[in-house]
Design a protein around this motif. Structure first.
Motif, PDB file in Angstrom:
ATOM      1  N   TYR A   1     -29.201 108.233  50.419  1.00  0.00           N
ATOM      2  CA  TYR A   1     -28.041 107.358  50.450  1.00  0.00           C
ATOM      3  C   TYR A   1     -26.919 108.011  51.246  1.00  0.00           C
ATOM      4  O   TYR A   1     -26.726 109.225  51.200  1.00  0.00           O
TER       5      TYR A   1
ATOM      6  N   ALA B   1     -30.359 103.441  52.311  1.00  0.00           N
ATOM      7  CA  ALA B   1     -29.215 102.526  52.416  1.00  0.00           C
ATOM      8  C   ALA B   1     -28.818 102.325  53.879  1.00  0.00           C
ATOM      9  O   ALA B   1     -28.485 101.216  54.304  1.00  0.00           O
TER      10      ALA B   1
ATOM     11  N   ARG C   1     -23.367 100.811  45.311  1.00  0.00           N
ATOM     12  CA  ARG C   1     -24.535 101.693  45.340  1.00  0.00           C
ATOM     13  C   ARG C   1     -24.428 102.774  44.269  1.00  0.00           C
ATOM     14  O   ARG C   1     -25.407 103.108  43.595  1.00  0.00           O
TER      15      ARG C   1
END
Length: 437
Positions: free
Chosen positions: A261, A95, A422
């Motif tokens: 992430y 990400a 997300r």
């Protein structure tokens, strides 16, 4: 020069760069973030493998890997995923890497517009020839930053003093930049120096390039601070270690970690009323709950709707599977979830709708304890699908209007909606192999 027009339109025009930005721009080379490093990174993402990127740019795979590791060391967070042994970057961005890649592409497109007179279509991707052109040109951050500084002060000597370099060193960089571009940048006048006619259109592009570089630099410098902050995620307590909710959370943790992430995820499992209270007082950022009445200061997304069942033990001689739910409840002790949960609201709503009262009640905050009591034939209970094993108990599905809705909750003033998006995507991906309970 179509790309030049596009970039300037996106940024709404570019003001002259302050000396502080120019100094930060030059400092990027000291941190190892050269144009060639960004070319290696973009090529790796574009080609989906280290081997193919190395072949495209005629360099070794080791060179590509070292460049990416250098960027990640500066950022403090992974930009790309790694294989099981962690030895080779996989061309799937994390990400954090997605944002860095987008800005890197814009920066390289801006560099290409400086050294190439060919018109490019709006939104055109960088191809192999484009990356080779930029790399072989020898253009550097330092050339562009020194050029901008001379433009701002109108003097080689004054620019050298502001940049803390010698005048010959600055002149050499300007000369190299002129060699890359193929024309003279400055001409002397009786009042000092000024841009040549060929160089005037390039100043705005160089200023845009400097802004893009500063965004890259800030992305790297903020990497460490982003890495240490985490999302405080609170979820309902799973009914058991084998429940669908337990499987969901157990799947979310490695997925979030393996994808690298950011920010990192901190998961707490507590009772639903405490989750809502924690969201309101900012103890938690996000919650996975089954509340029916959501406070107005919280926002939510319905995550999943599950049917609910009346569940009772198999060995109770007083009731049988053929009895209707109302008779089973009237003849049994009933386990009730704690107040403030969606299951308690659904249980109360069903009892009122069926106009039935249990023989006795047993209230508990623990769904796992309630299920154990049901299996031991001590009470019956209303439970959601996935929270019990069908072969251990008898169950009767209740009408669809009494379905349970699981919601993802967050404060309305929570700023980072990218994190919510997300997290939602990650939960849905994990759920594809398990049901939420």
């Amino acid at each position: 020069m179509a790309l030049k027009i596009v970039i300037l339109r996106v940024y709404g025009g570019v003001p002259p760069q302050p000396p502080s930005l120019i100094r930060k721009y030059v400092a990027g080379t000291e941190a190892g973030m050269e144009v060639s490093t960004l070319i290696y990174f973009v090529s790796l993402v574009r080609n989906h493998s280290v081997h193919d990127a190395a072949a495209e740019l005629s360099v070794s795979s080791t060179t590509i890997n070292h460049a990416v590791y250098a960027l990640e060391q500066s950022a403090g967070v992974p930009l790309l995923l790694r294989n099981a042994h962690g030895r080779e970057a996989v061309a799937t961005t994390t990400a954090y890497g997605e944002s860095f890649h987008r800005t890197s592409v814009l920066f390289l497109q801006s560099c290409l517009s400086l050294i190439s007179s060919a018109d490019r279509e709006e939104g055109a991707e960088l191809c192999q020839q484009d990356l080779q052109t930029i790399r072989q040109s020898g253009i550097t951050f330092r050339m562009i930053s020194y050029f901008l500084r001379v433009c701002d002060v109108g003097s080689i000597s004054a620019a050298a003093k502001g940049l803390a370099v010698t005048q010959p060193a600055l002149s050499r960089q300007i000369g190299k930049f002129e060699s890359v571009l193929g024309f003279q940048l400055f001409e002397r006048t009786h009042t000092g120096i000024q841009l040549t006619a060929a160089a005037r259109p390039l100043k705005d592009i160089c200023q845009t390039t400097a802004l893009l570089f500063d965004r890259l630099r800030r992305n790297l410098s903020l990497g460490y601070s982003r890495a240490v902050k985490d999302i405080k995620f609170a979820a309902m307590i799973p009914s058991s270690s084998k429940s669908a909710l337990a499987s969901l959370l157990a799947g979310l943790i490695p997925l979030w970690h393996n994808r690298a992430y950011q920010p990192s995820l901190s998961i707490t499992t507590i009772v639903v009323p405490a989750i809502v209270e924690g969201l309101l007082d900012k103890t938690y950022d996000v919650g996975l709950v089954d509340v029916v009445d959501v406070p107005t200061t919280l926002d939510f997304l319905d995550f999943e709707t599950s049917p609910i069942f009346l569940v009772f033990g198999k060995t109770d001689q007083k009731i049988s599977l053929n009895d209707n739910p109302a008779r089973i409840i009237a003849a049994s002790t009933m386990g009730l979830p704690s107040f403030g949960t969606g299951m308690r609201s659904l249980t109360d709503a069903y009892l009122e709708s069926a106009a039935v009262r249990p023989r006795a009640v047993l209230e508990t905050q623990s769904m796992s304890l309630m299920l154990r009591l049901v299996e031991d034939n001590i009470c019956c209970a209303i439970l959601p699908a996935g929270s019990f094993e069908y072969h251990n108990v008898f169950s009767k599905q209740l009408p669809r209007r009494f379905s349970r809705t699981t919601r993802l909750l967050w404060r309305r003033d929570y700023r980072n909606m990218d994190v919510i998006s997300r997290l939602t995507s990650a939960l849905q991906e994990v759920r594809s192999g398990s049901r939420c309970c």
